[in-house]
Design an enzyme around this catalytic site. Structure first.
Site, PDB file in Angstrom:
ATOM      1  N   HIS A 399       0.824  -1.214   0.000  1.00 14.55           N
ATOM      2  CA  HIS A 399       0.000   0.000   0.000  1.00 14.55           C
ATOM      3  C   HIS A 399       0.857   1.263   0.000  1.00 14.55           C
ATOM      4  CE1 HIS A 399      -2.352   3.226   2.013  1.00 14.55           C
ATOM      5  NE2 HIS A 399      -3.316   2.783   1.248  1.00 14.55           N
ATOM      6  N   ARG A 487      -9.418  13.763 -11.347  1.00 12.89           N
ATOM      7  CA  ARG A 487     -10.085  12.592 -10.786  1.00 12.89           C
ATOM      8  C   ARG A 487     -10.830  12.946  -9.503  1.00 12.89           C
ATOM      9  NH1 ARG A 487      -5.031   9.347 -10.079  1.00 12.89           N
ATOM     10  NH2 ARG A 487      -4.072  11.366 -10.452  1.00 12.89           N
ATOM     11  N   ARG A 534     -13.404  14.239 -14.357  1.00 11.64           N
ATOM     12  CA  ARG A 534     -13.992  12.912 -14.558  1.00 11.64           C
ATOM     13  C   ARG A 534     -14.891  12.602 -13.368  1.00 11.64           C
ATOM     14  NH1 ARG A 534     -10.157   7.804 -14.390  1.00 11.64           N
ATOM     15  NH2 ARG A 534     -10.425   8.138 -12.158  1.00 11.64           N
TER      16      ARG A 534
END
Length: 609
Positions: A399, A487, A534
């Site tokens: 991660h 985004r 988006r």
């Protein structure tokens, strides 16, 4: 493929030409098997078997009668009728010859735990996409249980979401069939990932393998630091090996059918120190990687596992984070405090902030070096403030590594004793490209040349890809024509609550205001240059992780191709309206905000959106 409609076929009997009979999943498994890729073995219960079942059980008219009065926009009615249809299918008797063929195929593949997956298909509807709408059953064992699971997949063709999709697209319910791939689940002795290019530097001459004992999910979670093997692609020889100590492993719990129950097993001292796979297996795996890259004509990110000395490919997908050129390597002459795996390139210095638990992330301020045993999604707010990240455990696909590359900050993982050796407030320098941590402040001249705005004129617009508000002012000063992809996901994650939960609590306007504030940060910094936003492309598992998300999200086998993007907007209209309201609010002040709709599967879907 034989010309008659077989009810059960093996992977090696099908190709991409057989999609109408075996579905996209089945066809892809056939393609890989026939290309010599060692996928776990299995068979496919074909769509012909499903249609035969519907006919012989006399279900067509009964299902049609239930569906005729349905208003798919009445959610309560949709759920009730979907359950009734599914009950009809699961309680009907499967033709004995079909059940027998499934049982015999399961016995022929030597039984054991299998995954039973759905793959909807429609011969006359090439534009249709049914991804993520049907069921998957994992850890199934025994002839009778496999037959029940296949019938469960058939029933899932009439789940509420699937019925809604077909009705909205104007597809006839009985023209859509379903194939069911049944595939052995690998009980991995060792597992890991393979990149057919070096993921940190994008060096196309190297192939990288990471390996752990037991199940492979420990690599992504960062719970253990994997072995790291580097291979020269030209002559397929091992360039280097980093063998890491592993104190325990994860294994599937025997008898945990249909559940993801895993148990930890402590390893002996000999097992802890051993190389996870042999040199011969490293070479064999590298050769498979090269075959995959050639077959798909693109660098691949591969998940693999070994069982009884045999290598299996569990999944492969294209690498999406390649850079055209790697940054310059930095030769730093200073005291090395720690070494680890280079996970995200760059050099940064700052004061250490040790964070033993995500409840303490507030101690990390802008410009600090975040030091932790490993990170989880709960650490992300602090990671966005950090100048660099150092962890005790994890590899290049953990991660911490993935998020650091996303944020563009240096990261060194798997240092083993960073939290023990480093002290809060200590000034250190992190070299993420070489995997080194140095004592003190070391400034390295950047090899990146930043041009002034307007210095170079191009006919093609140069647009930035952004998500983090923290860096927008810095990017806006560069010679770019705007943002080509803004985004939504970071902004929605910052809000932290599932929008449906906020609507249910009467707080929909709060979501609108917070999202509008986030969008305005970008439109203001770049005005009058265009900012293409988006709309939110959160997948179901990401939505579920938000506060209140458990109530509104279903589990999906592969959220990447599931309930997301445009298909979500036309069924979850209330949430989409909140997002549109935020866009409208921003455009009242900034007219440079444009909109992009993600993950559009069909023209009709876009028209409805």
């Amino acid at each position: 493929m034989k010309s008659k409609p077989n009810f059960v076929v093996w992977f090696n009997e099908v190709t991409k030409k057989d999609i109408p009979l075996v579905g996209g999943k089945g066809a892809n498994l056939g393609e890989m098997t026939n290309a010599g890729i060692p996928v776990p073995p299995g068979f496919i219960v074909t769509a012909a078997a499903y249609f035969d079942f519907i006919e012989k059980a006399s279900l067509h008219d009964k299902i049609k009668t239930l569906l005729e009065p349905l208003d798919v926009h009445d959610s309560k009615q949709l759920q009730e009728i979907a359950l009734k249809v599914q009950k009809l299918i699961t309680e009907a008797k499967m033709p004995p010859e079909t059940a027998r063929a499934i049982e015999e195929a399961y016995v022929k593949m030597e039984k054991g735990l299998v995954a039973v997956r759905s793959s909807a298909t429609a011969e006359d509807l090439p534009e249709a996409s049914f991804a993520g709408q049907q069921a998957t059953f994992l850890n199934i064992q025994g002839e009778k249980d496999v037959v029940v699971a296949v019938q469960g997949c058939w029933a899932s063709l009439f789940g509420a979401r699937a019925i809604f999709y077909r009705q909205e697209q104007g597809f006839e319910h009985f023209k859509v069939g379903i194939a069911v791939p049944v595939q052995r689940m690998v009980q991995s002795e060792a597992a890991g990932v393979m990149f057919t290019v070096e993921p940190t530097t994008s060096d196309k001459g190297k192939l990288i393998i990471e390996a752990v004992l037991g199940l492979g999910e420990m690599i992504v979670s960062g719970d253990v630091t994997p072995d790291h093997y580097s291979i020269n692609k030209k002559d397929v020889k091992i360039l280097s090996k980093e063998i890491k100590k592993q104190e325990w492993k994860l294994v599937k719990q025997a008898g945990a059918h249909g559940k993801a129950d895993n148990i930890k097993i402590d390893l002996t001292k000999e097992e802890q120190a051993k190389q996870k796979i042999t040199d011969a297996e490293i070479i064999e795996l590298a050769k498979i990687g090269l075959t995959l890259e050639k077959h798909y004509d693109f660098p691949q990110d591969v998940e693999w596992a070994t069982e009884n000395g045999k290598i299996y490919i569990v999944q492969t997908r294209p690498i999406t984070t390649l850079k055209e050129t790697a940054g310059a390597a930095h030769d730093i002459d200073a005291t090395v405090l720690l070494s680890g795996a280079p996970a995200s390139p760059g050099v940064a210095w700052g004061p250490v902030k040790i964070v033993p638990d995500p409840s303490q992330i507030d101690k990390v301020l802008n410009g600090d070096i975040l030091v932790a045993e490993m990170t989880t999604p709960d650490f992300v707010p602090a990671m966005k403030r950090a100048a660099a990240i150092v962890t005790d455990r994890g590899g290049r696909t953990a991660h911490a590594a993935i998020v650091s590359r996303e944020l563009g900050i240096p990261c060194v993982v798997g240092c083993e004793k960073a939290t023990a050796i480093l002290k809060d407030g200590q000034i250190i320098t992190v070299d993420g490209g070489n995997g080194k941590v140095y004592q003190g402040k070391i400034e390295v001249k950047s090899d990146v040349i930043i041009r002034a705005r307007g210095e170079v004129k191009t006919k093609t617009k140069l647009l930035a890809n952004l998500a983090q508000p923290e860096i927008v002012d810095r990017v806006a000063k560069r010679d770019v024509d705007g943002i080509g992809l803004l985004r939504a996901e970071f902004m929605v994650a910052e809000i932290g609550e599932h929008p449906s939960a906020m609507i249910e609590e009467g707080r929909g306007q709060e979501f609108v205001d917070k999202l509008a504030a986030g969008l305005s940060t970008f439109t203001k910094a770049f005005h009058p240059r265009q900012v293409v936003y988006r709309t939110n492309d959160f997948k179901s598992n990401e939505y579920k992780a938000l506060k209140g998300g458990e109530k509104f999200e279903q589990d999906e086998e592969n959220p990447m191709i599931g309930y997301r993007g445009a298909s979500r907007y036309i069924s979850d209209i209330a949430t989409f309206k909140l997002e549109l309201a935020a866009i409208k609010k921003v455009r009242q002040t900034y007219d440079n905000l444009w909109v992009m709709i993600p993950f559009v599967r069909t023209v009709a879907e876009m028209e409805r959106t």
